[in-house]
Scaffold this active site. Structure first.
Site, PDB file in Angstrom:
ATOM      1  N   HIS A  24      23.253  19.282  82.119  1.00 13.01           N
ATOM      2  CA  HIS A  24      21.940  18.846  81.995  1.00 13.01           C
ATOM      3  C   HIS A  24      21.237  18.739  83.392  1.00 13.01           C
ATOM      4  O   HIS A  24      20.462  18.969  83.602  1.00 13.01           O
ATOM      5  CB  HIS A  24      21.703  17.210  81.305  1.00 13.01           C
ATOM      6  N   GLU A  25      22.310  17.832  84.292  1.00  8.22           N
ATOM      7  CA  GLU A  25      21.867  17.558  85.752  1.00  8.22           C
ATOM      8  C   GLU A  25      21.814  18.964  86.443  1.00  8.22           C
ATOM      9  O   GLU A  25      20.928  19.110  87.529  1.00  8.22           O
ATOM     10  CB  GLU A  25      22.777  16.715  86.584  1.00  8.22           C
ATOM     11  N   HIS A  28      18.366  20.351  86.068  1.00  8.29           N
ATOM     12  CA  HIS A  28      17.498  19.939  87.024  1.00  8.29           C
ATOM     13  C   HIS A  28      17.524  20.614  88.469  1.00  8.29           C
ATOM     14  O   HIS A  28      16.722  20.899  89.071  1.00  8.29           O
ATOM     15  CB  HIS A  28      17.602  18.506  87.193  1.00  8.29           C
ATOM     16  N   HIS A  31      16.187  23.846  88.785  1.00  7.79           N
ATOM     17  CA  HIS A  31      14.667  23.843  88.750  1.00  7.79           C
ATOM     18  C   HIS A  31      14.300  23.643  90.124  1.00  7.79           C
ATOM     19  O   HIS A  31      13.104  24.320  90.406  1.00  7.79           O
ATOM     20  CB  HIS A  31      14.162  22.639  87.745  1.00  7.79           C
TER      21      HIS A  31
HETATM   22 ZN   LIG Z   1      17.178  14.722  82.681  1.00 11.14          ZN
END
Ligand SMILES: [Zn+2]
Length: 243
Positions: A24-25, A28, A31
């Site tokens: 998940h991290e 980010h 991104h």
């Molecule tokens: Zn998040």
């Protein structure tokens, strides 16, 4: 990240939940790292709140992909890869109660919107909640019980009129990953489409437009319902039977 620490005789052995958090991290992070924009204010994760969790939650989908796991996830003593049977168990346990959790989440989203849609002072908070959650009510409400006073997300938590973003991000990430499931989870063309239309773009364009450019169509809720085990997918069943 607060990963499980190694001990004197064992290395750091991550739980599936820890790997999911890492994925998940890292979404980010990608991104931000892959951003290709002129202005910092529109770069990377500087996007609308209901779009920011797409790259991160998208990555979580890899957690239950055998092809991905086989690349690194080995038993620390025997070197054995994770059996498909175990992966299927992780999937099935994640599907437990998923429909109820979905409806509950929608109830929170509707309540958030009801509060922030109000144009006059609210006299009866219980009535507002009842009205907002009516269409997703499963159990008879308990008299005078309300959750809004403890629902800090929607008042000072930064999710005012945006709580729906959690569920919406799930719709997007499941639908985006469905394209990878169709073409192969490591398919280079599909990955480049995700890179060029989503990961590099930050907030430089309307998220709906960026998403359509990547997917070739609007997102549908089908992929999420299938992933949650609420709707059956013929191909997925065939795959499970095969194993
Ligand atoms: Zn998040």
């Amino acid at each position: 990240m607060n990963f499980t620490k190694p001990t004197a005789d064992k290395p750091s052995l991550l739980t599936p939940y820890e790997v999911e958090t890492f994925l998940h991290e890292f979404g980010h992070a990608l991104h931000g790292l892959l951003a290709n924009t002129t202005y910092a204010s529109l770069s990377g994760t500087n996007v609308y709140r209901d779009f920011v969790e797409l790259p991160s939650q998208f990555n979580e989908n890899y957690l239950t992909e055998k092809e991905f796991l086989d690349g690194f996830a080995r038993h620390y003593i025997t070197g054995e890869t994770i059996p498909q049977e175990l992966v299927d168990k992780i999937i099935r346990s994640a599907q437990f109660g998923a429909a109820y959790a979905c409806i509950r989440q929608l109830g929170f989203g509707y309540t958030d919107m009801a509060w922030h849609d109000a144009t006059q002072p609210i006299e009866d908070a219980v009535a507002l909640e009842r009205q907002a959650t009516k269409q997703v009510e499963i159990f008879e409400p308990v008299d005078n019980l309300i959750f809004s006073p403890t629902f800090s997300h929607i008042f000072s938590g930064g999710y005012a009129a945006g709580y729906y973003g959690y569920k919406w991000a799930e719709v997007l990430d499941a639908d985006a990953f469905a394209k990878f499931k169709e073409n192969g989870i490591f398919d280079k063309n599909t990955a480049n489409e995700f890179l060029n239309n989503i990961l590099t773009q930050g907030g430089t364009d309307n998220p709906a437009k960026l998403y359509r450019q990547f997917r070739g169509q609007d997102p549908s809720i089908d992929a999420l319902l299938i992933r949650d085990g609420i709707k059956k997918a013929p191909e997925i069943n065939a795959e499970i039977n095969k194993n």
